[in-house]
Design an enzyme around this catalytic site. Structure first.
Site, PDB file in Angstrom:
ATOM      1  N   THR A  29       0.834  -1.199   0.000  1.00  0.00           N
ATOM      2  CA  THR A  29       0.000   0.000   0.000  1.00  0.00           C
ATOM      3  C   THR A  29       0.867   1.247   0.000  1.00  0.00           C
ATOM      4  OG1 THR A  29      -0.186   0.243   2.407  1.00  0.00           O
ATOM      5  CG2 THR A  29      -1.804  -1.204   1.309  1.00  0.00           C
ATOM      6  N   SER A  52       6.239   0.379   7.401  1.00  0.00           N
ATOM      7  CA  SER A  52       5.633   0.539   6.079  1.00  0.00           C
ATOM      8  C   SER A  52       4.298   1.254   6.196  1.00  0.00           C
ATOM      9  CB  SER A  52       5.443  -0.818   5.402  1.00  0.00           C
ATOM     10  OG  SER A  52       4.474  -1.573   6.105  1.00  0.00           O
ATOM     11  N   HIS A  53       3.818   1.762   5.081  1.00  0.00           N
ATOM     12  CA  HIS A  53       2.552   2.486   5.045  1.00  0.00           C
ATOM     13  C   HIS A  53       1.428   1.678   5.662  1.00  0.00           C
ATOM     14  CE1 HIS A  53      -1.273   3.743   3.211  1.00  0.00           C
ATOM     15  NE2 HIS A  53      -0.789   4.953   3.416  1.00  0.00           N
ATOM     16  N   ALA A  54       1.264   0.424   5.239  1.00  0.00           N
ATOM     17  CA  ALA A  54       0.160  -0.401   5.730  1.00  0.00           C
ATOM     18  C   ALA A  54       0.229  -0.563   7.247  1.00  0.00           C
ATOM     19  CB  ALA A  54       0.162  -1.766   5.058  1.00  0.00           C
TER      20      ALA A  54
END
Length: 101
Positions: A29, A52-54
């Site tokens: 994502t 990370s983004h997610a």
């Protein structure tokens, strides 16, 4: 931890296919996925790490996430009933799509 129906999506342009309470399964994502997260009961990605983004967005929203699975989009299918345990970092298939109770 949450149990629900998996929805494999290949990009944020498919977001309308994600039903409320379904488990978002995707490769990776980015910021374009952010509006999709509030509809998801959990997030599972092939690529990712704790920063990370997610992982970050899921933590902010209080939903379980398991990132960096490597092959979640190949092993999970839309309609599978799965259990996502963000604390343990596990995703268990409880029932495959199209199989009986």
């Amino acid at each position: 931890m949450v149990e629900g129906i998996a929805r494999v999506l290949h990009g944020p342009e498919e977001a309308a296919r994600l039903g409320d309470g379904e488990i978002l399964v995707t490769t990776v994502t980015n910021i374009g996925w952010t509006p999709v997260f509030p509809c998801a009961a959990a997030v599972v990605t092939d690529v990712g790490a704790p920063l990370s983004h997610a992982a970050i967005v899921a933590r902010e929203l209080g939903i379980p996430a398991v990132v960096g699975c490597g092959n979640a989009t190949m092993r999970l299918h839309t309609g599978d009933r799965v259990r996502v345990d963000g604390s343990r970092g596990t995703v268990d298939v409880l029932q495959h799509a199209g199989t009986g109770p």
